[in-house]
Each structure stands twice: as C-alpha cells, then as structure tokens.
Design a protein around this motif. Structure first.
Motif, PDB file in Angstrom:
ATOM      1  N   ALA A 236      45.337  52.486  44.209  1.00  0.00           N
ATOM      2  CA  ALA A 236      43.979  52.261  43.710  1.00  0.00           C
ATOM      3  C   ALA A 236      42.955  52.727  44.738  1.00  0.00           C
ATOM      4  O   ALA A 236      41.921  52.093  44.952  1.00  0.00           O
ATOM      5  N   GLY A 237      43.236  53.830  45.406  1.00  0.00           N
ATOM      6  CA  GLY A 237      42.314  54.338  46.429  1.00  0.00           C
ATOM      7  C   GLY A 237      42.258  53.367  47.603  1.00  0.00           C
ATOM      8  O   GLY A 237      43.256  52.703  47.923  1.00  0.00           O
ATOM      9  N   SER A 238      41.100  53.263  48.238  1.00  0.00           N
ATOM     10  CA  SER A 238      40.964  52.321  49.356  1.00  0.00           C
ATOM     11  C   SER A 238      41.249  50.908  48.849  1.00  0.00           C
ATOM     12  O   SER A 238      40.616  50.454  47.904  1.00  0.00           O
ATOM     13  N   PHE A 239      42.173  50.219  49.521  1.00  0.00           N
ATOM     14  CA  PHE A 239      42.524  48.876  49.051  1.00  0.00           C
ATOM     15  C   PHE A 239      41.622  47.809  49.659  1.00  0.00           C
ATOM     16  O   PHE A 239      41.438  46.742  49.099  1.00  0.00           O
ATOM     17  N   PHE A 240      41.030  48.127  50.823  1.00  0.00           N
ATOM     18  CA  PHE A 240      40.112  47.185  51.480  1.00  0.00           C
ATOM     19  C   PHE A 240      38.766  47.860  51.688  1.00  0.00           C
ATOM     20  O   PHE A 240      38.693  49.082  51.843  1.00  0.00           O
ATOM     21  N   GLN A 241      37.718  47.057  51.725  1.00  0.00           N
ATOM     22  CA  GLN A 241      36.406  47.598  52.094  1.00  0.00           C
ATOM     23  C   GLN A 241      36.358  47.781  53.611  1.00  0.00           C
ATOM     24  O   GLN A 241      37.063  47.080  54.343  1.00  0.00           O
ATOM     25  N   ASN A 242      35.527  48.702  54.042  1.00  0.00           N
ATOM     26  CA  ASN A 242      35.304  48.823  55.485  1.00  0.00           C
ATOM     27  C   ASN A 242      34.452  47.632  55.913  1.00  0.00           C
ATOM     28  O   ASN A 242      33.341  47.455  55.410  1.00  0.00           O
TER      29      ASN A 242
ATOM     30  N   VAL B 123      38.792  40.295  62.683  1.00  0.00           N
ATOM     31  CA  VAL B 123      37.983  40.829  61.576  1.00  0.00           C
ATOM     32  C   VAL B 123      38.687  40.537  60.249  1.00  0.00           C
ATOM     33  O   VAL B 123      39.908  40.690  60.144  1.00  0.00           O
ATOM     34  N   SER B 124      37.911  40.092  59.241  1.00  0.00           N
ATOM     35  CA  SER B 124      38.510  39.811  57.923  1.00  0.00           C
ATOM     36  C   SER B 124      38.357  41.032  57.024  1.00  0.00           C
ATOM     37  O   SER B 124      37.272  41.591  56.926  1.00  0.00           O
ATOM     38  N   LEU B 125      39.428  41.401  56.350  1.00  0.00           N
ATOM     39  CA  LEU B 125      39.379  42.514  55.396  1.00  0.00           C
ATOM     40  C   LEU B 125      39.253  41.976  53.976  1.00  0.00           C
ATOM     41  O   LEU B 125      40.011  41.087  53.579  1.00  0.00           O
ATOM     42  N   GLU B 126      38.289  42.533  53.243  1.00  0.00           N
ATOM     43  CA  GLU B 126      38.087  42.131  51.844  1.00  0.00           C
ATOM     44  C   GLU B 126      38.811  43.122  50.940  1.00  0.00           C
ATOM     45  O   GLU B 126      38.662  44.339  51.115  1.00  0.00           O
ATOM     46  N   ILE B 127      39.519  42.600  49.955  1.00  0.00           N
ATOM     47  CA  ILE B 127      40.196  43.478  48.990  1.00  0.00           C
ATOM     48  C   ILE B 127      39.144  44.156  48.126  1.00  0.00           C
ATOM     49  O   ILE B 127      38.195  43.526  47.672  1.00  0.00           O
ATOM     50  N   GLU B 128      39.310  45.476  47.938  1.00  0.00           N
ATOM     51  CA  GLU B 128      38.316  46.250  47.199  1.00  0.00           C
ATOM     52  C   GLU B 128      38.528  46.204  45.670  1.00  0.00           C
ATOM     53  O   GLU B 128      37.587  45.908  44.942  1.00  0.00           O
ATOM     54  N   PRO B 129      39.721  46.513  45.156  1.00  0.00           N
ATOM     55  CA  PRO B 129      39.879  46.502  43.688  1.00  0.00           C
ATOM     56  C   PRO B 129      39.739  45.090  43.122  1.00  0.00           C
ATOM     57  O   PRO B 129      39.908  44.099  43.837  1.00  0.00           O
ATOM     58  N   ASN B 130      39.422  45.014  41.830  1.00  0.00           N
ATOM     59  CA  ASN B 130      39.294  43.712  41.165  1.00  0.00           C
ATOM     60  C   ASN B 130      40.670  43.162  40.855  1.00  0.00           C
ATOM     61  O   ASN B 130      41.509  43.852  40.291  1.00  0.00           O
ATOM     62  N   ILE B 131      40.846  41.888  41.190  1.00  0.00           N
ATOM     63  CA  ILE B 131      42.112  41.229  40.862  1.00  0.00           C
ATOM     64  C   ILE B 131      41.913  40.515  39.531  1.00  0.00           C
ATOM     65  O   ILE B 131      41.086  39.598  39.442  1.00  0.00           O
ATOM     66  N   LEU B 132      42.606  40.942  38.511  1.00  0.00           N
ATOM     67  CA  LEU B 132      42.384  40.319  37.188  1.00  0.00           C
ATOM     68  C   LEU B 132      43.432  39.241  36.949  1.00  0.00           C
ATOM     69  O   LEU B 132      44.548  39.336  37.393  1.00  0.00           O
TER      70      LEU B 132
END
Ligand code: EPU
Length: 345
Positions: free
Chosen positions: A243-249, A336-345
């Motif tokens: 799904a492309g980048s999995f985490f936001q920068n 540093v905390s990484l936020e997941i980028e794609p929506n988890i449904l």
C-alpha cells in the motif's frame, strides 16, 4: 453509458463479493454486501438503504491505501464513477472535471498527452481520483492540493450533494477535511485547475539526481523519471501486494531533532513547519535492520523500508503484527512514534 441512463438505474449490489483484486495488498477478503456506484445520483438511495438497514458502510476506491479485514461487514460502496471533461479554460488555466472512480495514473497520463502539465511528479501513484484528495496524495515535491479547484461530494450528514472549494478542503501533509471527518463525504468529482505556465519541479533529491545532466527537462522527461524511480522503490501491487508508504514521515520538535542528530549523524530529515522537523521514516526503519526482512507471509520491501509487503497469503492481522514490531523497535531506538498511513478498516 451516459449519466442520464445511469441515473435511472439503482446501484448494482452483490452479496459476499471477493475483493482480492480490489485491494493492492492483495488480501483475500470479501465484502458482505457491495454496491457498485457508477453515477452520483445512485448514492442518496444507497445511503438511505444502508441507514434503514442499520448497516455499517464505507467507500472503497482503488483499495490502495487500506488494510482490509478478512470479512468487510455491512455495505461496501465501490466507487466506479467514470468521466473526464474540460470544463473551462481561461488565459491562465484549464479546468478539468474528473469522476471519482477514474484511475489516478490514467488521468495523469491523459493530462500529459493532452498538454495539461504539472501532475507528472504524481505519476504511478495507485488508487482513484476520488480517493486522492482524502489523504492529499503527494510525491517528489508536489501535492494534489496544488492543482485542486473544487470538489463535488455527497455529504451523508446533510444528505445532500455539496461543493467544497480548495480552502474548504483544508489540505495539509497527507491530510484533509475529508480525512478529519471520516465516512461523512463521498467524493464524486474532482475539478482540477491546471495553470498554463509550467515549471519543472525537480528539487527532490531522487529527481534532482536523475536530471544532474539535464537542467531543463520536459514534463515528459519528468513523468518517465518519476515512473522509473517509483518502479524501483515501490513494488507493482499486481506482483507484490503493498500500500505504498506504510507509515507517515514523523514530525518532531526541533529540540528532539537536534538531540537525535548528535547521536545519529546520518539522520535523514526535511524542514517542516516552524520549530519542527520531518524525519524520513524509511531511514529509521532501515537503521533498525528491517529492510528485506520477512515475517511469515508478510515483510519489509527490499528496496524501500517504508513499504510493507504481502508475499501472498498474508492478512491484515499479519501486516499489523509486523507494523507493531517495527513501531516498537523504532520507538526504542529513536524515541519516535510511527503512525500507520493506510486506513485500517
Ligand atoms: N531511506 C533509507 N532507507 C530506506 C528508505 C529510505 O535510508 O529503506 C532514506 C533515504 O535517504 C531517502 C529518504 O529516506 O532519501 C527518504 O526516502 P524516499 O526518498 O524514498 O521518500 P520517503 O520520504 O520515504 C515520501 C512519501 C512517498 C513519496 C516519496 C517521494 C511519505 C510517507 N512517503 O517517501 O509517498 O512517493 O516521498 O516523494 O510521505 C505514499 O504515501 O504511499 C508514498 C509512496
């Protein structure tokens, strides 16, 4: 089929529809009840029906930014609204209206072929035109927000079609008013404003490198260079699910950045809002040794640590398990905390 014919037909619905080919992770999932939306006029009826039946619902575009569970309960609206038209043109710009279900890359290609320049940095981003503004897709120094004039959507709260100006969309890094109000708006059409004057944007490191010997590339040159870089760094979803980048920068305060930099001198980062710094999540994950690693059926892509992949047979649970390992290790190493980028449904 034109809009008038479409409008007279209700959306087609299917029970237990397999969505393996409609999510780029390639998870073998099924939707309890799927509606195929081919015209905006079908939406109010579908929304009324799901409300009466007290079903949960969501919209699925190209499925390129979602993590789907094995069974999607309730109703899934498959966004298939087609169409692309030049609405107006003035001295400074052309205005192009595009249906929410149109494939993003096909639109970028069409724009280039028809001499509407500027979107080439956004070539090969998977997904649909309607989904693109929700997370304000961006790559190589350009964001879709730069080219949006207004958006037409169905507001499920007001049960009415609305038009949102670019300002009303509140675009920010991978963010928008739509993302802030999940499941409220269904984007049916995006109207782009493409200026007639064009300037190459090749300042982004990877692109600059491609044009080290060609300071005046054409839009076609940039399109091809972006496609080349993306094909190397991001696996084609039909070959390896992703799904492309999995985490936001992650964006951190300057003080924290300065402290980190003292300890990790090769830390990759970009300037951000005043007092803040954006870190390359791919670098952080790479440093933790995850690149190319596999955990059962899922793993971290060998050419880009920010991309998690499904080698086949993986599930949402597997990918979230791997994501948790990565988040924990990055947090332990860098705080540093990484936020997941794609929506988890
Ligand atoms: N890096 C590593 N190891 C890696 C990956 C990256 O060391 O495995 C370092 C490199 O030094 C590299 C830097 O991190 O220069 C940044 O990586 P890259 O240039 O690949 O871009 P990114 O910041 O990881 C962002 C977007 C992408 C977009 C590219 C190009 C986010 C979360 N990702 O990636 O967007 O295509 O820039 O503009 O903002 C997406 O959102 O799905 C997506 C692919």
């Amino acid at each position: 089929m034109n809009r008038a014919q479409n409008a007279s037909q209700p959306a087609k619905s299917t029970l237990n529809l397999g969505l393996k080919h409609r999510n780029t992770f390639g998870f073998d999932v099924s939707a309890e009840l799927a509606y195929e939306i081919t015209a905006p006029e079908q939406i109010p009826g579908v929304i009324t029906e799901v409300a009466e039946r007290k079903m949960v619902w969501r919209v699925l575009g190209g499925g390129s930014n979602v993590i789907l569970p094995n069974v999607l309960p309730g109703a899934t609206l498959l966004m298939n609204i087609a169409g692309q038209e030049i609405i107006a043109t003035d001295k400074e710009a052309s205005f192009i209206g595009v249906g929410g279900g149109v494939n993003w890359h096909e639109f970028v290609t069409w724009a280039l072929e028809n001499h509407f320049h500027g979107l080439e940095n956004l070539a090969l981003i998977p997904g649909t035109v309607g989904a693109a503004p929700i997370q304000n897709i961006g790559a190589y120094g350009v964001e879709i927000a730069d080219y949006i004039d207004y958006i037409e959507a169905f507001d499920t709260m007001a049960h009415a079609f609305v038009t949102l100006s670019k300002e009303a969309c509140q675009f920010a890094y991978r963010d928008s008013y739509f993302k802030q109000n999940p499941n409220r708006f269904i984007v049916t059409k995006v109207v782009f404003r493409i200026p007639k004057t064009w300037q190459a944007r090749i300042h982004y490191a990877d692109l600059a490198q491609q044009f080290a010997n060609n300071p005046n590339p054409t839009p076609e040159d940039i399109f091809l260079a972006v496609c080349k870089i993306r094909m190397y760094k991001l696996p084609a979803p039909n070959v390896i699910g992703n799904a492309g980048s999995f985490f936001q920068n992650p964006v951190i305060p300057n003080e924290q950045y300065e402290t980190l930099l003292k300890k990790h001198t090769s830390l990759v980062s970009y300037p951000d809002a005043p007092g803040k710094r954006k870190l390359a999540a791919g670098w952080l994950i790479d440093q933790c040794g995850f690149k190319g690693q596999r955990m059962g059926d899922v793993g971290v892509y060998e050419n880009q640590a920010l991309v998690l992949v499904n080698h086949g047979g993986g599930t949402a649970q597997d990918i979230l398990g791997l994501a948790k390992c990565i988040q924990d290790k990055v947090h332990r190493e860098f705080g540093v905390s990484l936020e997941i980028e794609p929506n988890i449904l």
